[in-house]
Design an enzyme around this catalytic site. Structure first.
Site: not given
Ligand SMILES: *Cc1c(COP(=O)(O)O)cnc(C)c1O
Length: 495
Positions: A113
């Site tokens: 993120k």
């Molecule tokens: C948010 C997240 C995901 C999923 O990503 P999306 O964009 O919501 O599909 C997968 N792995 C981790 C560690 C995340 O923080």
């Protein structure tokens, strides 16, 4: 380039407005009216560049109202050595001749993120200036664990912004919770919701579309926006790393320019894999997009049958950031696959709200299936995959990454496709120490952050320093609410 809404293709707003608003007033997702095209010459130009410069070049294609100079400065701030513990920012690690792993967790909160949330606050601050906005923006976030922390880290003490995060009370890991409740900054707030992620996300979406709430907040000098992946300013920075990974593979002789590559992405809200889809639509040579889910397998069924049906049990798993049954960003994909027609999208979304289910047209289903492949991985297989990568490659991967690695194998077995494949690593294994320790055959000796030291001494893999530092931090927040109480929490935060 202008932006329109997945529920109103007549709308035309600037990139700065789209980023400032987060979500369209009609409830749809703001989306670029055209997808800019890249070619081999563009990729060749990126090959020798650092990540920061690649980022500015890619974002510049979509953000006409931001200068290249501005975007370069933002990228320097977002991805510099004070934020990222890898000079490559998003390094590609080779596992074997046709398998690579794109590591996206070298930023300040050790989850992918950060790749977008170190950039979004800068894009949003500039958008406030560019649009002459005088009110303060309040970012409302629903988090399945990683977004909340990464968003607070990005927005902490950014002028003219406040940020309030809701997370499911028992749906995040101990370390994820500690990261959030110890967050510094005068403009941040955190509140647990009794419920799961979908409850928190639905509550936030409801507050966004509440006209009375909007008026009250306006009277107090605030407006709401989003740092969830419904905001275009979240998706765009994610497009960069797919293009960058391709460039790295070509630069390092692992791939010839023009050769196709598959990406396998651990998926929750469908933001990360949607960014890969945009990279492909821009002209990046991408074969299949492999959508990996945990046992919340709504997307696997959808990609196989064309029926989206969220009426099923919700499972809390060891990969909590993927414990999602309503994947918001699918709406952008459906809009694009429907030829940018808003009518079918609105119909699907009405059905989803009313009955929790919709079925796409045969034409859309065929397109979906030619581009994507879906699979899911249960808890035991997730743990076994962590153990296997550690044993065979001395590579320690987290629970989310393991889901991707296992589904990639399923895909290969099912199709025989030998295309070079990159699976995406979305979090540091140190965010999920208890599950990772158990998976590699160690018995966790304590709880939460205490386990960081144990995992480090058991494996010799260094822990990210920011996670190790959590230990002595003071807990600043302990608030929780029932899901009907979320409005009240927002009103008191912005009193
Ligand atoms: C948010 C997240 C995901 C999923 O990503 P999306 O964009 O919501 O599909 C997968 N792995 C981790 C560690 C995340 O923080």
């Amino acid at each position: 380039m202008k932006y329109y809404s997945t529920r109103d293709n007549q709308l035309r707003i600037s990139a700065a407005e789209a980023i400032k608003m987060g979500l369209s007033r009609d409830g749809g997702l703001l989306t670029p009216c055209e997808i800019p095209q890249i070619d081999e010459a563009f990729l060749k130009k990126l090959l020798p560049m650092r990540y920061q410069d690649r980022a500015a070049a890619v974002m510049g294609l979509y953000l006409e109202d931001y200068s290249l100079q501005e975007l370069t400065a933002f990228a320097e701030n977002a991805y510099g050595p004070d934020k990222y513990d890898s000079p490559a920012v998003a390094p590609v690690r080779t596992v074997d001749g046709r398998t690579h792993c794109l590591e996206l967790w070298h930023g300040p909160t050790s989850a992918f993120k950060d790749m977008a949330l170190q950039m979004l606050p800068q894009l949003l601050s500039a958008a406030l200036r560019k649009t002459g906005e005088e009110k303060t923006v309040c970012i409302l976030v629903a988090t399945s664990g990683d977004t909340g922390k990464a968003a607070m880290e990005g927005f902490a003490d950014v002028p003219q912004t406040k940020i309030l995060v809701f997370y499911p009370k028992d749906g995040v890991s101990a370390i994820q919770e500690l990261q959030m409740v110890t967050q510094a900054g005068d403009n941040v707030g955190v509140c647990a919701v009794v419920g799961n992620f979908d409850d928190a996300q639905t509550g936030v979406k409801r507050i966004f579309s509440d006209a009375a709430m909007r008026e009250t907040l306006e009277g107090r000098g605030y407006f709401l926006s989003s740092a969830n992946s419904i905001n275009w300013g979240r998706i765009l920075p994610q497009v960069i790393y797919y293009i960058s990974a391709y460039c790295d593979l070509v630069r390092d002789g692992k791939l010839a320019m023009g050769d196709k590559v598959n990406f396998c992405v651990p998926t929750g809200n469908f933001g990360d894999i949607l960014a890969a889809y945009y990279a492909q639509r821009m002209g990046l040579p991408v074969g299949r997009l492999i959508c990996a889910s945990n046992c919340n397998d709504v997307l696997t069924d959808f990609l196989r049958t064309g029926v989206y049906d969220r009426n099923r049990p919700f499972h809390n798993t060891m990969s909590p950031s993927m414990d999602i049954l309503i994947s918001s960003n699918l709406e952008r994909l459906l809009f694009d696959l429907s030829g940018q027609d808003d009518a079918p999208v609105k119909e699907y979304m009405v059905q989803l709200a009313q009955s929790g289910r919709y079925e796409v047209s045969g034409a859309v289903r065929e397109k979906l299936q030619s581009l994507f492949w879906g699979g899911f991985c249960g808890e035991e297989d997730t743990a076994a995959t962590i153990a296997r990568y550690y044993r065979d490659h001395h590579y320690l991967i987290d629970t989310h990454t393991a889901v991707a690695a296992q589904v990639m194998d399923q895909y290969r077995r099912a199709t025989g496709d030998e295309t070079v494949t990159v699976f995406v690593s979305t979090a540091s294994p140190y965010k999920f120490c208890n599950h990772v320790l158990s998976a590699i055959g160690e018995t966790p000796e304590s709880r939460g952050v205490e386990l960081i030291g144990q995992l480090q001494s058991a494996t010799g893999v260094p822990a990210p320093s920011r996670l190790a530092e959590l230990k002595g931090k003071e807990r600043r927040f302990d608030r929780f609410t029932e899901k009907d109480g979320m409005d009240g929490v927002v009103l008191s935060f912005l009193s």
